[in-house]
Design a protein around this motif. Structure first.
Motif, PDB file in Angstrom:
ATOM      1  N   GLU A 125       0.838  -1.252   0.090  1.00  0.00           N
ATOM      2  CA  GLU A 125       0.068  -0.044  -0.029  1.00  0.00           C
ATOM      3  C   GLU A 125       0.634   1.186  -0.194  1.00  0.00           C
ATOM      4  O   GLU A 125       0.752   2.240  -0.918  1.00  0.00           O
TER       5      GLU A 125
ATOM      6  N   SER B 155       1.325   3.845  -3.108  1.00  0.00           N
ATOM      7  CA  SER B 155       0.765   5.330  -2.824  1.00  0.00           C
ATOM      8  C   SER B 155       2.172   6.308  -3.298  1.00  0.00           C
ATOM      9  O   SER B 155       1.977   7.373  -3.856  1.00  0.00           O
TER      10      SER B 155
ATOM     11  N   ASP C 266       2.659   6.594  -7.115  1.00  0.00           N
ATOM     12  CA  ASP C 266       1.521   7.584  -7.502  1.00  0.00           C
ATOM     13  C   ASP C 266       2.104   8.817  -7.260  1.00  0.00           C
ATOM     14  O   ASP C 266       1.844   9.810  -7.991  1.00  0.00           O
ATOM     15  N   GLU C 267       2.628   9.332  -6.130  1.00  0.00           N
ATOM     16  CA  GLU C 267       3.168  10.700  -5.830  1.00  0.00           C
ATOM     17  C   GLU C 267       4.030  11.043  -6.802  1.00  0.00           C
ATOM     18  O   GLU C 267       4.300  12.070  -7.271  1.00  0.00           O
TER      19      GLU C 267
END
Length: 80
Positions: A18, A22, A25-26
């Motif tokens: 997870e 994330s 994606d950032e």
């Protein structure tokens, strides 16, 4: 004891996945918006993988969580 160890490992794996998703994606968002150069984006995406060899998945997940805690204004400057 073996079942508990297996459950702990599964939780760590889920937490890592997870946090890693994330973080990716950032980094991609920052690259697409022009906040991050291609070279720096590559370095940020490679760094957790390099850390994993020395410190294990928990250290990498902690690193990703620290970076993501800076949202929405992540300071992408290399260093501390």
């Amino acid at each position: 004891m073996a079942i508990r160890a297996l459950n702990d490992r599964k939780k760590l794996s889920n937490d890592f996945n997870e946090a890693n998703d994330s973080f990716i994606d950032e980094v991609l968002g920052a690259f697409q918006s022009g906040q991050l150069s291609l070279e720096l984006a590559r370095a940020y995406l490679a760094h957790p993988v390099a850390m994993m060899h020395a410190d294990g998945a928990q250290a990498v997940a902690n690193y990703l969580d620290r970076m993501l805690a800076q949202r929405p204004a992540i300071d992408w400057t290399p260093g501390e």
